[in-house]
Design an enzyme around this catalytic site. Sequence first.
Site, PDB file in Angstrom:
ATOM      1  N   ASP A   1       0.869  -1.180   0.000  1.00  0.00           N
ATOM      2  CA  ASP A   1       0.000   0.000   0.000  1.00  0.00           C
ATOM      3  C   ASP A   1       0.907   1.231   0.000  1.00  0.00           C
ATOM      4  O   ASP A   1       1.615   1.482   0.976  1.00  0.00           O
ATOM      5  CB  ASP A   1      -0.873  -0.054   1.271  1.00  0.00           C
ATOM      6  N   VAL A   2       0.877   2.005  -1.095  1.00  0.00           N
ATOM      7  CA  VAL A   2       1.848   3.105  -1.255  1.00  0.00           C
ATOM      8  C   VAL A   2       1.552   4.318  -0.379  1.00  0.00           C
ATOM      9  O   VAL A   2       2.290   5.299  -0.428  1.00  0.00           O
ATOM     10  CB  VAL A   2       1.978   3.552  -2.740  1.00  0.00           C
TER      11      VAL A   2
ATOM     12  N   GLY B   1       8.795  11.238  -2.906  1.00  0.00           N
ATOM     13  CA  GLY B   1       9.985  11.123  -2.059  1.00  0.00           C
ATOM     14  C   GLY B   1      10.934  10.065  -2.602  1.00  0.00           C
ATOM     15  O   GLY B   1      12.164  10.257  -2.629  1.00  0.00           O
TER      16      GLY B   1
ATOM     17  N   LYS C   1      12.682  11.390  -5.677  1.00  0.00           N
ATOM     18  CA  LYS C   1      13.742  12.330  -5.292  1.00  0.00           C
ATOM     19  C   LYS C   1      14.983  11.569  -4.833  1.00  0.00           C
ATOM     20  O   LYS C   1      16.095  11.859  -5.272  1.00  0.00           O
ATOM     21  CB  LYS C   1      13.195  13.234  -4.174  1.00  0.00           C
TER      22      LYS C   1
ATOM     23  N   ALA D   1      -0.418  10.120 -12.683  1.00  0.00           N
ATOM     24  CA  ALA D   1      -1.680   9.887 -13.379  1.00  0.00           C
ATOM     25  C   ALA D   1      -2.717  10.834 -12.793  1.00  0.00           C
ATOM     26  O   ALA D   1      -3.257  10.599 -11.714  1.00  0.00           O
ATOM     27  CB  ALA D   1      -2.127   8.446 -13.204  1.00  0.00           C
TER      28      ALA D   1
ATOM     29  N   TYR E   1     -12.061  12.244  -4.852  1.00  0.00           N
ATOM     30  CA  TYR E   1     -11.167  11.888  -5.973  1.00  0.00           C
ATOM     31  C   TYR E   1     -10.606  13.152  -6.618  1.00  0.00           C
ATOM     32  O   TYR E   1      -9.398  13.293  -6.806  1.00  0.00           O
ATOM     33  CB  TYR E   1     -11.963  11.078  -6.985  1.00  0.00           C
TER      34      TYR E   1
ATOM     35  N   ARG F   1     -18.347   1.797 -13.962  1.00  0.00           N
ATOM     36  CA  ARG F   1     -18.142   2.780 -15.025  1.00  0.00           C
ATOM     37  C   ARG F   1     -18.984   2.396 -16.236  1.00  0.00           C
ATOM     38  O   ARG F   1     -19.369   1.247 -16.421  1.00  0.00           O
ATOM     39  CB  ARG F   1     -16.661   2.882 -15.391  1.00  0.00           C
TER      40      ARG F   1
HETATM   41  N1  UDP Z   1     -23.360   6.197 -16.606  1.00  0.00           N
HETATM   42  C1  UDP Z   1     -24.575   5.694 -16.996  1.00  0.00           C
HETATM   43  N2  UDP Z   1     -24.896   4.409 -16.645  1.00  0.00           N
HETATM   44  C2  UDP Z   1     -24.066   3.597 -15.933  1.00  0.00           C
HETATM   45  C3  UDP Z   1     -22.813   4.117 -15.555  1.00  0.00           C
HETATM   46  C4  UDP Z   1     -22.498   5.421 -15.895  1.00  0.00           C
HETATM   47  O1  UDP Z   1     -25.371   6.375 -17.651  1.00  0.00           O
HETATM   48  O2  UDP Z   1     -24.440   2.433 -15.639  1.00  0.00           O
HETATM   49  C5  UDP Z   1     -23.008   7.568 -16.997  1.00  0.00           C
HETATM   50  C6  UDP Z   1     -22.518   8.442 -15.855  1.00  0.00           C
HETATM   51  O3  UDP Z   1     -23.601   9.072 -15.203  1.00  0.00           O
HETATM   52  C7  UDP Z   1     -21.635   9.427 -16.599  1.00  0.00           C
HETATM   53  C8  UDP Z   1     -21.084   8.619 -17.773  1.00  0.00           C
HETATM   54  O4  UDP Z   1     -21.937   7.495 -17.907  1.00  0.00           O
HETATM   55  O5  UDP Z   1     -22.405  10.496 -17.105  1.00  0.00           O
HETATM   56  C9  UDP Z   1     -19.665   8.133 -17.538  1.00  0.00           C
HETATM   57  O6  UDP Z   1     -19.621   7.536 -16.287  1.00  0.00           O
HETATM   58  P1  UDP Z   1     -18.355   6.773 -15.711  1.00  0.00           P
HETATM   59  O7  UDP Z   1     -18.730   6.232 -14.366  1.00  0.00           O
HETATM   60  O8  UDP Z   1     -17.852   5.798 -16.698  1.00  0.00           O
HETATM   61  O9  UDP Z   1     -17.206   7.852 -15.534  1.00  0.00           O
HETATM   62  P2  UDP Z   1     -17.155   9.451 -15.354  1.00  0.00           P
HETATM   63  O10 UDP Z   1     -16.888   9.954 -16.719  1.00  0.00           O
HETATM   64  O11 UDP Z   1     -18.459   9.972 -14.823  1.00  0.00           O
HETATM   65  O12 UDP Z   1     -16.048   9.649 -14.417  1.00  0.00           O
END
Ligand code: UDP
Length: 316
Positions: free
Chosen positions: A60-61, A106, A109, A118, A149, A190
Amino acid sequence: MAERKRALVTGGAGFLGSHLCERLLDEGWNVVCMDNLITGNLANIEHMIGREGFVFVKHDVTNFIHVPGRLDAILHFASPASPIDYLQLPIQTLKVGSLGTHKALGLAKSKGARFLLASTSEVYGDPLIHPQPESYWGNVNPVGPRGVYDEAKRFAEALTMAYHRFHGVDTRIVRIFNTYGPRMRAGDGRVVPAFITQALAGEPLTVFGDGSQTRSFCYVEDEVDGIWRLLNSGHPDPVNIGNPAEMTVLEFAREIIRLTGSRSEITYRPLPEDDPKVRQPDISLARKLLGWEPRVPLEEGLRRTIAYFRDHHPAS
Ligand code: UDP
């Protein structure tokens, strides 16, 4: 013969991290892949175990990072990366962006290693400028659910610039826009894994809101190529790497249904709080600086990603 270069990739067992490890090995580097496996997965890297110059370290970094031997580059990719993950892991998300970035800087460095952070398009929040150039400071709600985040990554950028300016560390910052491809986690929530697994299972695709919000999707191979070029550039300021091909989430759902040949329907769910209404990278800087632009068309990238989900989640 010159000695092989050696990189540390934090979050190396994650979606992007594992593709990056692979690219570094292909470029003739040795790779130390580090991950605490909270959201990463050994299945993403098991095909690399046994390859010359590849080692995996579970760590765990956010705690002190000890890596014996030389390091030429540190690529800091450790972090929960989907809205569902960082809602479930808010403290870990804040810690890895702050404490984890501090530890990784760190180490850079002390080793004299180049450092690549990222970062994310989330630093632009719900943007009021469209498309987003690197010069835009963003519109982030610090106390909303995504703040853990967004602010962690904004802090990570500030810390990286401080190490660059104050300690002279050779740093890079990539702002990553929505990226997709094989090894995304099926349950990470996602939109790409969600829609593909729903379509393959014949279940309704869950469009959040009315689906008019936009995203711009970059295939992982293109994203990694941009990151590799940035690592080898001399540019310390943030650079957007993403695909400017923008579409609405509803259009995206229809495309997934078409490409999977699914009979799924579309169902509508409430829009999550602070969900950005639009997102599209301005990649003028990456074009000029790195001679980079995405090459894989959406249809081709999605076909490869769908094939991955068919193979890895046949029951779904
Ligand atoms: N989204 C959606 N249905 C899902 C998951 C995500 O309509 O089951 C929508 C979410 O509300 C956003 C877009 O898809 O507008 C991309 O969402 P994601 O979670 O992939 O990443 P984000 O770009 O929001 O960080």
